[in-house]
Design an enzyme around this catalytic site. Structure first.
Site, PDB file in Angstrom:
ATOM      1  N   ASN A  29      -5.010 -10.828  10.128  1.00  0.00           N
ATOM      2  CA  ASN A  29      -6.296 -10.428   9.204  1.00  0.00           C
ATOM      3  C   ASN A  29      -6.429 -11.679   8.208  1.00  0.00           C
ATOM      4  O   ASN A  29      -5.786 -11.589   7.436  1.00  0.00           O
ATOM      5  CB  ASN A  29      -5.885  -9.252   8.434  1.00  0.00           C
ATOM      6  CG  ASN A  29      -7.018  -8.775   7.464  1.00  0.00           C
ATOM      7  OD1 ASN A  29      -7.679  -9.699   6.834  1.00  0.00           O
ATOM      8  ND2 ASN A  29      -7.290  -7.532   7.414  1.00  0.00           N
TER       9      ASN A  29
ATOM     10  N   ASP B 142       1.488  -4.093   5.519  1.00  0.00           N
ATOM     11  CA  ASP B 142       0.690  -2.993   6.251  1.00  0.00           C
ATOM     12  C   ASP B 142       0.120  -2.484   4.898  1.00  0.00           C
ATOM     13  O   ASP B 142       0.855  -1.992   3.968  1.00  0.00           O
ATOM     14  CB  ASP B 142       1.808  -1.996   6.662  1.00  0.00           C
ATOM     15  CG  ASP B 142       0.674  -1.254   7.911  1.00  0.00           C
ATOM     16  OD1 ASP B 142       0.109  -1.840   8.716  1.00  0.00           O
ATOM     17  OD2 ASP B 142       0.531  -0.012   7.524  1.00  0.00           O
TER      18      ASP B 142
ATOM     19  N   GLY C  77     -12.542  -5.674   4.328  1.00  0.00           N
ATOM     20  CA  GLY C  77     -12.261  -4.249   4.326  1.00  0.00           C
ATOM     21  C   GLY C  77     -13.058  -3.477   3.434  1.00  0.00           C
ATOM     22  O   GLY C  77     -14.334  -3.599   3.192  1.00  0.00           O
TER      23      GLY C  77
ATOM     24  N   ASP D 286     -13.071  -3.303   0.059  1.00  0.00           N
ATOM     25  CA  ASP D 286     -13.281  -3.806  -1.309  1.00  0.00           C
ATOM     26  C   ASP D 286     -14.430  -3.270  -1.823  1.00  0.00           C
ATOM     27  O   ASP D 286     -14.568  -2.943  -3.026  1.00  0.00           O
ATOM     28  CB  ASP D 286     -13.204  -5.197  -1.147  1.00  0.00           C
ATOM     29  CG  ASP D 286     -11.755  -5.546  -1.332  1.00  0.00           C
ATOM     30  OD1 ASP D 286     -10.729  -4.847  -1.595  1.00  0.00           O
ATOM     31  OD2 ASP D 286     -11.428  -6.914  -0.857  1.00  0.00           O
TER      32      ASP D 286
ATOM     33  N   HIS E 215      -2.853  -3.689  -5.358  1.00  0.00           N
ATOM     34  CA  HIS E 215      -1.895  -3.439  -4.457  1.00  0.00           C
ATOM     35  C   HIS E 215      -1.101  -4.364  -3.909  1.00  0.00           C
ATOM     36  O   HIS E 215       0.257  -4.391  -4.094  1.00  0.00           O
ATOM     37  CB  HIS E 215      -2.254  -2.313  -3.470  1.00  0.00           C
ATOM     38  CG  HIS E 215      -3.539  -2.714  -2.581  1.00  0.00           C
ATOM     39  ND1 HIS E 215      -4.640  -3.248  -3.068  1.00  0.00           N
ATOM     40  CD2 HIS E 215      -3.342  -3.043  -1.139  1.00  0.00           C
ATOM     41  CE1 HIS E 215      -5.285  -3.802  -2.213  1.00  0.00           C
ATOM     42  NE2 HIS E 215      -4.755  -3.669  -1.172  1.00  0.00           N
TER      43      HIS E 215
END
Ligand code: ITT
Length: 197
Positions: free
Chosen positions: A16, A75, A157, A159, A184
């Site tokens: 990614n 992940d 993603g 966001d 995170h």
């Protein structure tokens, strides 16, 4: 945790590009030489564990075994309280084969419907894996709300539909440094850096 020496080559075990960009910044204090799955031509393993930690271990050990180098895998996912934590570990899969996160965000919005509970969070599991099977894992979480419509061109993603607590901006509206103050991924990386000291 087995520590990385300065100058050590470390594989960032992700395909990614959004994550890769964030790791280049977040891991700068580590002083190691970063390489990626793309650079080494490593295949993507099947992520069939039921949780973030399990999938991070699968990705880290696959990359470490294939490359002969330590590998750090991430992940992560976006969870919505009103959807029982979905998409969660299925966050990437909701984007489909074309990685269409505009469609994935629209699905989140449609499934929340008129539910007034907007609580949402991002989770990130990091795993440092070594070719001999040694692993260490770290978890980070960022709490906030799911908003609609999507706001901001930044990040990747989900966001644009996540507004963390104590902020009036979505992750999509923040510059990278602001997102990294309490994201995170930044929380998990801080634990990893502390364990490597
Ligand atoms: P790798 O497995 O190759 O690392 P991936 O995108 O498939 O890439 P995951 O399986 O961990 O990674 O899926 C996580 C998904 O969750 C990711 O595709 C994003 O859609 C979302 N996600 C994770 N962290 C995010 C962040 O900081 N901002 C926005 N979306 C994020």
């Amino acid at each position: 945790m087995r520590k990385l020496a300065p100058g050590q080559r470390l594989v960032i075990a992700t395909h990614n590009p959004g994550k890769l960009r964030e790791f280049a910044t977040l891991l700068a204090p580590l002083g190691v030489e970063l390489t990626s799955c793309g650079e080494l031509g490593l295949p993507e393993p099947e992520e069939d564990a039921p949780d973030f930690i399990g999938n991070a271990r699968i990705k880290a050990l696959a990359a470490a075994t294939a490359s002969g180098l330590p590998a750090l895998a991430d992940d992560s996912g976006f969870s919505v309280a009103a959807l029982g934590g979905a998409p969660g570990v299925f966050s990437a899969r909701w984007g489909g084969p074309s990685k269409d996160f505009a469609a994935a965000m629209a699905r989140v919005h449609a499934e929340i419907g008129t539910n007034p509970d907007r609580r949402a969070w991002f989770s990130c599991a990091l795993c440092l894996g070594w070719p001999d099977g040694n692993t260490a894992t770290f978890l980070g979480r960022a709490e906030g709300e799911a908003v609609w419509p999507p706001r901001g061109p930044g990040g990747f993603g989900y966001d644009p539909i996540f507004q963390p607590h104590r902020s009036s901006l979505t992750y999509g509206e923040m510059d990278a440094a602001t997102k990294h103050q309490a994201s995170h991924r930044a929380v998990a990386v801080a634990q990893f850096l502390a364990a490597n000291r």
